[in-house]
Design an enzyme around this catalytic site. Structure first.
Site, PDB file in Angstrom:
ATOM      1  CG  LEU A 231     127.749   7.912  19.640  1.00 11.79           C
ATOM      2  CD1 LEU A 231     127.520   9.391  19.332  1.00 11.79           C
ATOM      3  CD2 LEU A 231     127.130   7.544  20.983  1.00 11.79           C
TER       4      LEU A 231
ATOM      5  N   GLY B  26     127.406   3.928   6.234  1.00 10.62           N
ATOM      6  CA  GLY B  26     127.893   3.311   5.014  1.00 10.62           C
ATOM      7  C   GLY B  26     129.382   3.485   4.787  1.00 10.62           C
TER       8      GLY B  26
ATOM      9  N   GLY C 244     131.629   4.631   7.421  1.00 10.28           N
ATOM     10  CA  GLY C 244     132.411   4.662   8.643  1.00 10.28           C
ATOM     11  C   GLY C 244     131.536   4.697   9.881  1.00 10.28           C
ATOM     12  CB  CYS C 245     132.307   4.126  13.313  1.00  7.68           C
ATOM     13  SG  CYS C 245     132.501   2.381  12.895  1.00  7.68           S
TER      14      CYS C 245
ATOM     15  CG  ASP D 151     119.851   8.192   2.541  1.00  3.62           C
ATOM     16  OD1 ASP D 151     119.031   7.274   2.333  1.00  3.62           O
ATOM     17  OD2 ASP D 151     120.920   8.024   3.151  1.00  3.62           O
TER      18      ASP D 151
END
Length: 454
Positions: free
Chosen positions: A165, A169, A171-172, A284
């Site tokens: 999807l 920073g 991983g996926c 963030d």
């Protein structure tokens, strides 16, 4: 066993003493009756009748036999007693051992059952839908369950590329389908760097305690060797960044839906700043961390960099964030407050308003922030309508446009003290959102838009 041996030793010692005491008594009787013939100095002994001698001799034999039988009886009694005591001790030890084994088995069985309840069952066993909300079974970490790695691996087609999807920073993020066609999002963090581990722990700790309609729901997590997995509710419309700057270029977002997203984001931040004790600074906030569900309701996500206000010296923490969203005082001096989140919110509001990225590349080595570019034009009412995202240009009441621009300008002020609290921002946005979308605006009262040529 030591008690039994000691007891047996005492019995044997008592028997020996008793035996040793019995022998001198027999000798004493014999010596009193029989006197050696070689003793000249002894006075004459009167003759004893034979009948009396026979009686005395018989008495000696009887006494000796009596003592022998008495010693034997004591020995038998001692042996019987020792055997009984030994039997009782052995029986007690066996009973204690059996009880101990049962206790170990019971605790082990309960521990296994508890572990199975956390690791061996599919997430759908813990999650159910009620009016679009998720409910989970609580455990030690609040409302987050420990997931089985094999289950998540198979549900993501072995973490196949077709299920990706997005990429973060560390991983996926994968789409996963669990039992009963329940779809979730699985964030995979590979590697064991200190930053990755810290962000993973922060995410689990915070989201297991935070529950709000405008904050993403963490459904479960898993740690398998160096791989760490986070399981979230699936937000089918992806991130705000994808909607604004992806293939659709914001065409799915109307003016009112954008104001609804801004309002949802402000509500999520207000909950973190005002309702959490201690308050939480997201640190963030950006369009890629604002996720949208099927109805374009917005939820804050990615709390790996979040910190609790007052938990540590915020002036000494490691500088983190995303270029374009980081407040100037935090970027230059490392000063972090809740006003840092307000600055980032102002940048997101400008993205919604203008349809531009927070930082745009001008040349190979030059970039320009949306704040620097837009600030001179935001305060000029004649220029403002012309810099609005073309997708929504001239579709809103100009008065509302000016009000949103004024809120954005206040949020991105260089001086933190000039920025409003997120609560004030929230109250400024509520009148701009239609009632059916969670605000107080009644569409029948809106005036027709006015087109202004440049």
């Amino acid at each position: 066993m030591k008690i039994f041996l000691g007891f047996l030793f005492v019995l044997v010692l008592e028997f020996e003493i008793t035996s040793s005491e019995a022998k001198p008594k027999v000798s004493f009787i014999v010596s009193a009756i029989s006197v050696p013939e070689s003793s000249p100095a002894a006075p004459p002994i009167p003759s004893i009748p034979s009948s009396m001698a026979d009686f005395t001799s018989g008495s000696e034999i009887n006494i000796t036999t009596h003592h022998h039988h008495d010693s034997t009886r004591k020995l038998l009694i001692g042996l019987v007693t020792a055997s009984s005591v030994m039997g009782i001790i052995i029986l007690s030890i066996i009973c204690l051992w059996i009880c101990h084994r049962k206790s170990i088995y019971k605790s082990g069985k309960m521990g296994t059952k508890k572990l199975d309840s956390l690791r061996g069952l599919p997430l759908s066993s813990f999650v159910s839908r009620t009016n679009g909300a998720f409910k989970t079974t609580k455990n030690e970490k609040g409302s987050v369950v420990v997931m089985d790695y094999n289950l998540l691996e198979s549900s993501t087609n072995n973490f196949g590329e077709s299920e990706i999807l997005g990429v973060g920073g560390f991983g996926c993020v994968y789409k996963a389908r669990l039992d009963d066609n329940l779809h979730v999002a699985v964030k995979r963090l590979d590697g064991g760097s200190q930053d990755a581990i810290k962000e993973f722990q922060t995410e689990v700790d915070l989201l297991s305690k935070i529950h709000h309609p405008n904050i993403i729901t963490l459904l479960g997590y898993c740690v398998y060797d160096e791989t760490k997995l986070l399981v979230y509710e699936l937000m089918v419309n992806g991130s705000l960044e994808t909607q604004l700057h992806g293939p659709s270029s914001g065409s799915n977002l109307t003016w009112h839906s954008r104001m609804k997203i801004a309002l949802d984001t402000a509500r999520g931040l207000e909950y973190l700043h005002e309702n959490c004790k201690p308050s939480v600074i997201h640190r963030d906030l950006k369009s890629s961390n604002i996720l949208l569900d099927s109805s374009f309701n917005a939820k804050l996500s990615d709390f790996g960099l979040a910190i609790m206000d007052g938990a540590q010296n915020k002036n000494n923490i490691k500088l983190s964030g995303t270029l374009g969203y980081v407040a100037p005082e935090y970027l230059l001096d490392g000063k972090l407050t809740d006003k840092s989140d307000v600055y980032a919110f102002g940048v997101v509001l400008l993205e919604l308003l203008l349809g531009r990225r927070p930082v745009e590349k001008l040349a190979e080595s030059q970039c320009q922030s949306i704040v620097t570019w837009a600030m001179p034009q935001l305060t000029d009412r004649s220029k403002l309508p012309n810099i609005v995202d073309p997708v929504i240009r001239y579709t809103m009441d100009l008065k509302h446009l000016y009000q949103v621009a004024a809120v954005a300008v206040l949020c991105v002020q260089p001086e933190p003290s000039y920025r409003p609290l997120i609560t004030d921002v929230l109250h400024s946005l509520i009148p701009l959102v239609p009632v059916e979308l969670g605000g107080t605006l009644r569409l029948a009262q809106t005036r027709p838009s006015v087109s202004i040529d440049p």
